[in-house]
Design a protein around this motif. Structure first.
Motif, PDB file in Angstrom:
ATOM      1  N   LEU A  93       8.903  24.021  48.592  1.00 17.03           N
ATOM      2  CA  LEU A  93       8.502  25.415  48.383  1.00 17.03           C
ATOM      3  C   LEU A  93       8.008  25.998  49.698  1.00 17.03           C
ATOM      4  O   LEU A  93       7.298  25.326  50.454  1.00 17.03           O
ATOM      5  N   THR A  94       8.397  27.247  49.967  1.00 11.21           N
ATOM      6  CA  THR A  94       7.821  27.981  51.089  1.00 11.21           C
ATOM      7  C   THR A  94       6.921  29.075  50.531  1.00 11.21           C
ATOM      8  O   THR A  94       7.348  29.855  49.667  1.00 11.21           O
ATOM      9  N   THR A  95       5.696  29.155  51.014  1.00 14.73           N
ATOM     10  CA  THR A  95       4.695  30.064  50.467  1.00 14.73           C
ATOM     11  C   THR A  95       3.814  30.618  51.577  1.00 14.73           C
ATOM     12  O   THR A  95       3.709  30.019  52.650  1.00 14.73           O
ATOM     13  N   ASN A  96       3.178  31.754  51.311  1.00 12.26           N
ATOM     14  CA  ASN A  96       2.183  32.246  52.264  1.00 12.26           C
ATOM     15  C   ASN A  96       0.827  31.569  52.055  1.00 12.26           C
ATOM     16  O   ASN A  96      -0.093  31.769  52.851  1.00 12.26           O
ATOM     17  N   GLY A  97       0.705  30.801  50.989  1.00 10.66           N
ATOM     18  CA  GLY A  97      -0.480  29.973  50.788  1.00 10.66           C
ATOM     19  C   GLY A  97      -1.674  30.635  50.127  1.00 10.66           C
ATOM     20  O   GLY A  97      -2.648  29.955  49.802  1.00 10.66           O
ATOM     21  N   LEU A  98      -1.620  31.928  49.873  1.00 15.35           N
ATOM     22  CA  LEU A  98      -2.787  32.606  49.307  1.00 15.35           C
ATOM     23  C   LEU A  98      -3.174  32.058  47.937  1.00 15.35           C
ATOM     24  O   LEU A  98      -4.363  31.965  47.611  1.00 15.35           O
ATOM     25  N   LEU A  99      -2.190  31.695  47.138  1.00 18.93           N
ATOM     26  CA  LEU A  99      -2.447  31.222  45.770  1.00 18.93           C
ATOM     27  C   LEU A  99      -2.338  29.710  45.648  1.00 18.93           C
ATOM     28  O   LEU A  99      -2.463  29.167  44.550  1.00 18.93           O
ATOM     29  N   LEU A 100      -2.130  29.037  46.749  1.00 17.45           N
ATOM     30  CA  LEU A 100      -1.798  27.617  46.693  1.00 17.45           C
ATOM     31  C   LEU A 100      -2.944  26.737  46.223  1.00 17.45           C
ATOM     32  O   LEU A 100      -2.730  25.780  45.467  1.00 17.45           O
ATOM     33  N   LYS A 101      -4.145  27.027  46.649  1.00 15.88           N
ATOM     34  CA  LYS A 101      -5.267  26.144  46.323  1.00 15.88           C
ATOM     35  C   LYS A 101      -5.384  25.909  44.816  1.00 15.88           C
ATOM     36  O   LYS A 101      -5.543  24.775  44.359  1.00 15.88           O
ATOM     37  N   ASP A 102      -5.288  26.962  44.024  1.00  9.85           N
ATOM     38  CA  ASP A 102      -5.476  26.832  42.584  1.00  9.85           C
ATOM     39  C   ASP A 102      -4.241  26.320  41.855  1.00  9.85           C
ATOM     40  O   ASP A 102      -4.337  25.864  40.720  1.00  9.85           O
ATOM     41  N   MET A 103      -3.079  26.390  42.507  1.00  9.95           N
ATOM     42  CA  MET A 103      -1.835  26.024  41.833  1.00  9.95           C
ATOM     43  C   MET A 103      -1.248  24.701  42.300  1.00  9.95           C
ATOM     44  O   MET A 103      -0.361  24.137  41.647  1.00  9.95           O
ATOM     45  N   ALA A 104      -1.724  24.189  43.422  1.00  7.91           N
ATOM     46  CA  ALA A 104      -1.079  23.037  44.060  1.00  7.91           C
ATOM     47  C   ALA A 104      -1.001  21.813  43.151  1.00  7.91           C
ATOM     48  O   ALA A 104       0.042  21.134  43.103  1.00  7.91           O
ATOM     49  N   LYS A 105      -2.053  21.502  42.440  1.00  7.75           N
ATOM     50  CA  LYS A 105      -2.066  20.306  41.610  1.00  7.75           C
ATOM     51  C   LYS A 105      -0.998  20.379  40.527  1.00  7.75           C
ATOM     52  O   LYS A 105      -0.236  19.419  40.312  1.00  7.75           O
ATOM     53  N   ASP A 141      -7.678  27.168  52.755  1.00  8.72           N
ATOM     54  CA  ASP A 141      -8.051  26.375  51.574  1.00  8.72           C
ATOM     55  C   ASP A 141      -6.809  25.764  50.917  1.00  8.72           C
ATOM     56  O   ASP A 141      -6.831  24.616  50.458  1.00  8.72           O
ATOM     57  N   GLY A 142      -5.725  26.536  50.882  1.00  9.46           N
ATOM     58  CA  GLY A 142      -4.479  26.024  50.309  1.00  9.46           C
ATOM     59  C   GLY A 142      -3.916  24.868  51.118  1.00  9.46           C
ATOM     60  O   GLY A 142      -3.407  23.885  50.559  1.00  9.46           O
ATOM     61  N   ILE A 143      -4.003  24.965  52.443  1.00 12.50           N
ATOM     62  CA  ILE A 143      -3.538  23.885  53.316  1.00 12.50           C
ATOM     63  C   ILE A 143      -4.330  22.609  53.050  1.00 12.50           C
ATOM     64  O   ILE A 143      -3.768  21.515  52.928  1.00 12.50           O
ATOM     65  N   HIS A 148      -4.914  17.191  50.617  1.00  8.37           N
ATOM     66  CA  HIS A 148      -5.643  16.345  49.665  1.00  8.37           C
ATOM     67  C   HIS A 148      -4.693  15.692  48.662  1.00  8.37           C
ATOM     68  O   HIS A 148      -4.862  14.523  48.286  1.00  8.37           O
ATOM     69  N   LEU A 149      -3.653  16.443  48.250  1.00  9.42           N
ATOM     70  CA  LEU A 149      -2.684  15.925  47.284  1.00  9.42           C
ATOM     71  C   LEU A 149      -1.598  15.076  47.936  1.00  9.42           C
ATOM     72  O   LEU A 149      -0.692  14.592  47.263  1.00  9.42           O
ATOM     73  N   LYS A 150      -1.708  14.934  49.273  1.00  8.76           N
ATOM     74  CA  LYS A 150      -0.744  14.138  50.047  1.00  8.76           C
ATOM     75  C   LYS A 150       0.688  14.659  49.908  1.00  8.76           C
ATOM     76  O   LYS A 150       1.649  13.886  49.791  1.00  8.76           O
ATOM     77  N   MET A 151       0.818  15.989  49.922  1.00 10.31           N
ATOM     78  CA  MET A 151       2.141  16.613  49.942  1.00 10.31           C
ATOM     79  C   MET A 151       2.604  16.651  51.395  1.00 10.31           C
ATOM     80  O   MET A 151       2.810  17.706  51.990  1.00 10.31           O
ATOM     81  N   ALA A 152       2.719  15.468  51.973  1.00 11.13           N
ATOM     82  CA  ALA A 152       2.872  15.334  53.417  1.00 11.13           C
ATOM     83  C   ALA A 152       4.319  15.148  53.824  1.00 11.13           C
ATOM     84  O   ALA A 152       5.106  14.548  53.078  1.00 11.13           O
ATOM     85  N   PRO A 153       4.668  15.586  55.047  1.00 10.74           N
ATOM     86  CA  PRO A 153       3.781  16.368  55.894  1.00 10.74           C
ATOM     87  C   PRO A 153       3.686  17.812  55.410  1.00 10.74           C
ATOM     88  O   PRO A 153       4.682  18.382  54.950  1.00 10.74           O
ATOM     89  N   VAL A 154       2.511  18.387  55.492  1.00 10.39           N
ATOM     90  CA  VAL A 154       2.354  19.812  55.221  1.00 10.39           C
ATOM     91  C   VAL A 154       2.875  20.561  56.447  1.00 10.39           C
ATOM     92  O   VAL A 154       2.436  20.305  57.564  1.00 10.39           O
ATOM     93  N   LYS A 155       3.834  21.444  56.224  1.00 14.01           N
ATOM     94  CA  LYS A 155       4.458  22.151  57.350  1.00 14.01           C
ATOM     95  C   LYS A 155       3.939  23.581  57.434  1.00 14.01           C
ATOM     96  O   LYS A 155       3.920  24.295  56.426  1.00 14.01           O
ATOM     97  N   LEU A 156       3.526  23.970  58.631  1.00 16.62           N
ATOM     98  CA  LEU A 156       3.074  25.334  58.883  1.00 16.62           C
ATOM     99  C   LEU A 156       4.134  26.057  59.701  1.00 16.62           C
ATOM    100  O   LEU A 156       4.522  25.589  60.775  1.00 16.62           O
ATOM    101  N   ASN A 157       4.621  27.173  59.192  1.00 16.56           N
ATOM    102  CA  ASN A 157       5.632  27.973  59.883  1.00 16.56           C
ATOM    103  C   ASN A 157       4.949  29.092  60.654  1.00 16.56           C
ATOM    104  O   ASN A 157       4.247  29.922  60.057  1.00 16.56           O
ATOM    105  N   VAL A 158       5.168  29.120  61.959  1.00 19.35           N
ATOM    106  CA  VAL A 158       4.524  30.111  62.823  1.00 19.35           C
ATOM    107  C   VAL A 158       5.611  30.901  63.557  1.00 19.35           C
ATOM    108  O   VAL A 158       6.365  30.335  64.349  1.00 19.35           O
TER     109      VAL A 158
END
Length: 320
Positions: A93-105, A141-143, A148-158
């Motif tokens: 999934l590619t996301t801006n991460g704003l809602l990720l913290k509450d939905m990641a699990k 917080d989403g990152i 924490h959930l070990k969805m690794a590697p977590v990729k940051l697109n810049v």
């Protein structure tokens, strides 16, 4: 399946919505986009049927994008359906991460293996300006939750933009030192909202690499477009995606599906196939149309050449 240039095509990016909760300057108009009627958009059931067809042709990697995919209701159920399809090995999934913290699990439990998070500044005020209203702390917080959930590697697109955020590339690179984070620097592309000014703000990844310094080249993952490097002793990696200065078309392994059901063999081409129409008229033909689309995939893009046609869609409508 292989395309007409003997490239193995095994990856489909699917935009599940063209709507977003941000208005990033290079991606979406400040006032947003016109909301289409739901009958013009792919339903989750239709997406699932298309993925089944794609899997029969050898597609085994699916990435869900937007707009912002996490604003889509019941996305967890969609991921669960896609992850259960025979032949699909990887759902990302590619996301801006704003809602990720509450939905990641819930996303992770449904079968989501990896996330890419788009983040163009580590400075709260600048991030808010680039995104026209985003709150950096929510993304950070989403990152952390993804780590924490070990969805690794977590990729940051810049996306590096001249005069805007090129002074932060060293700070982004340092994020890879202590955590299993891949930071991927992406050259600004003249697409949609950025088509008129991208050339003036363009910073090549060679310049970004020079600014960081001390990078150790790594053996590159041939399944992706990033040229990989590492800082000495770092846990994560630094990737450079160079669609302009050193295009990777020769190794491209993907096709794209827009949220209104148009199949794009190439991100930077206006050539689209109306797969939603095919699906509604006769679902039995979807496999055949997908095959023809893969075979019609062009050899390369023509950005910044005389052959380049200005795209008629914003990046939010394509899914990147």
């Amino acid at each position: 399946m292989k395309d007409g240039y003997s490239r193995k095509i095994n990856y489909m990016r699917i935009s599940i919505t063209d709507l977003c909760n941000l208005r990033c300057q290079y991606c979406m108009p400040e006032k947003g986009i016109h909301k289409k009627d739901h009958r013009e958009m792919l339903s989750f059931e239709e997406i699932t049927e298309i993925v089944k067809s794609a899997a029969r042709l050898g597609i085994d990697k699916i990435r869900l994008t937007g707009g912002e995919p996490l604003v889509k209701k019941d996305i967890v159920k969609l991921i669960e359906k896609i992850a259960s399809i025979e032949g699909i090995k990887d759902v990302a999934l590619t996301t801006n991460g704003l809602l990720l913290k509450d939905m990641a699990k819930d996303l992770h439990q449904a079968g989501l293996k990896r996330v890419n998070i788009s983040i163009d500044s580590l400075k709260p005020d600048r991030y808010e300006e680039i995104t026209r209203g985003g709150k950096l702390n929510q993304v950070l917080d989403g990152i952390q939750e993804a780590l924490h959930l070990k969805m690794a590697p977590v990729k940051l697109n810049v996306v590096v933009i001249g005069g805007v955020n090129e002074d932060e590339v060293e700070d982004f690179a340092k994020l890879t030192v202590n955590d299993n984070i891949d930071v991927r620097f992406i050259e600004l592309m003249p697409v949609g909202e950025a088509s008129g000014w991208a050339k003036e703000r363009f910073i090549s990844n060679e310049e970004v690499k020079r600014r960081i310094g001390g990078l150790i080249p790594l053996i590159n993952d041939t399944s992706g477009p990033a040229r990989l490097y590492q800082l000495p002793g770092a846990k994560g990696r630094i990737g450079f995606i160079n669609p302009i200065s050193e295009h990777f078309c020769g190794a491209c392994n993907r096709i794209r599906l827009t949220s209104d059901g148009k199949l794009k063999p190439c991100l930077h081409s206006n050539h689209e196939i109306d797969l939603l129409k095919v699906l509604k008229e006769d679902p039995r033909h979807v496999d055949e149309v997908l095959q023809r689309a893969i075979l019609s995939k062009p050899e390369k893009h023509y950005l910044y050449t005389t052959e380049h046609e200005i795209g008629h869609r914003n990046m939010s409508e394509i899914g990147g």
